[in-house]
Scaffold this motif. Structure first.
Motif: not given
Length: 369
Positions: A61, A65, A69, A275, A279, A290, A317, A320-321
């Protein structure tokens, strides 16, 4: 009129003491941040709360992401490289790409093409990305012509204010056209199936994850080859290095800048479709967060550096994950997943403190600076 040269004033003891106190505070702050990362990660790993499958899902994931980005960050880094400004309207260009893909998907779904087998779905996704890239490019070129080109020789602060104004104009124009509601992307059934590719199937990846990561890597490589190997890319790099000298050598500076805006917007539009497919929803405010995170990725990798934007996007990414569980959960904070935005912007602060030029940025010497 005769002018006299005054000797440069040496800093007073008060100023020197203040600078020393600020530097000491920054070092203490850095040490605290490093301790939080180390202690939180150690406590999470040793707790055994999460399985290997959970960590694999988080890594996948994070790569998805990060790819999105990175694609948006390319627009930031290209515009900064050629104009030395931050195009804060780029997040709204990304949002317009999402909406363009959404309305295209609705039309294709009404005609029964969106889920007409694997070939129909592939054709639909490519068409959505093409339409989104085209519309985003046209909007970006209009913004460049109206909001940026007349102010090209103005101070950077003027361009920054104009970019913020363009961002709000696009955001609330879209709200006026489509409304403030949340729009859900039509479902592409084949994208939810697990892939049959040998290595990726072992990771439990679905086709949407494979398509997002693969498309991001392919478009980033294509952009890098375009900038480094094509005649237009050479002109863009020349303008980025020195506009006046490039103009004297026969390079069309305006054309190079317009091309840069167009290419960056096309990448953002295509990223918007990815995206939306991943999502599954969009609203007029979708591009703001974003967009800011993509700017963070550009700074993290080295603003103005194309490979740096790629690296920064994937690093952000993954941070964050994984970071919310790896660091925050180990410290006993409830609902760590809700603090992933804190992780992203903390990384921005840490990069600016530890390595302001970014991961792949060039450190300028004093003589060159």
């Amino acid at each position: 009129m005769q002018t006299t040269l005054r000797p440069r004033r040496s800093p007073s003891r008060t100023e020197t003491a203040f600078e020393a106190a600020v530097n000491a505070f920054l070092w203490v702050f850095r040490i605290i941040l490093v301790l939080i990362v180390v202690v939180g990660s150690f406590m999470t790993i040793t707790s055994g709360k999460f399985t290997v499958e959970t960590w694999v899902d988080l890594i996948v994931n994070g790569a998805v992401q990060g790819g999105i980005y990175a694609l948006v960050a390319l627009g930031y880094t290209m515009v900064y490289g050629i104009m030395k400004m931050i195009n804060f309207a780029h997040g709204e260009i990304f949002m317009i790409g999402i909406f363009s893909g959404y309305f295209t998907a609705v039309v294709l779904d009404d005609f029964g093409i969106l889920n007409a087998g694997a070939l129909g779905s592939i054709f639909s996704i490519l068409l959505m990305m093409g339409v989104a890239a085209t519309i985003s490019t046209l909007v970006a070129l209009a913004v460049e012509r109206v909001a940026y080109r007349p102010l090209r020789h103005s101070p950077r602060l003027v361009l920054l204010i104009s970019a913020i104004g363009a961002s709000y104009f696009l955001q609330y124009t879209v709200r006026g056209l489509v409304g403030p509601g949340i729009f859900r992307y039509p479902t592409v059934d084949v994208l939810d199936d697990e892939t049959w590719l040998p290595v990726l199937s072992a990771l439990g990846m679905t086709w949407i994850q494979v398509i997002v990561i693969g498309s991001a890597l392919a478009m980033m490589v294509a952009l890098y080859l375009f900038v480094m190997r094509s005649k237009t890319g050479t002109a863009i790099r020349a303008v980025s290095e020195d506009k006046e000298t490039a103009a004297l050598m026969g390079v069309d500076v305006t054309r190079a800048m317009v091309t840069t805006f167009g290419v960056g917007a096309a990448m953002a539009g295509a990223a918007g479709v990815l995206y939306g497919l991943y999502w599954g929803q969009v609203q007029f405010y979708t591009g703001f967060i974003p967009g800011i995170k993509a700017f963070t990725a550009a700074v993290l990798g080295g603003i103005g550096n194309i490979p740096g934007a790629m690296v920064g996007g994937f690093v952000l990414g993954e941070a964050e994950s994984i970071g919310s569980l790896l660091i925050i959960d180990g410290l006993g904070v409830p609902s760590p997943g809700q603090l992933k935005d804190v992780i992203a912007f903390t990384i921005l602060v840490m990069v600016l403190m530890f390595r302001p030029q970014g991961i792949l940025g060039e450190r300028l010497s004093r003589s060159r600076a």
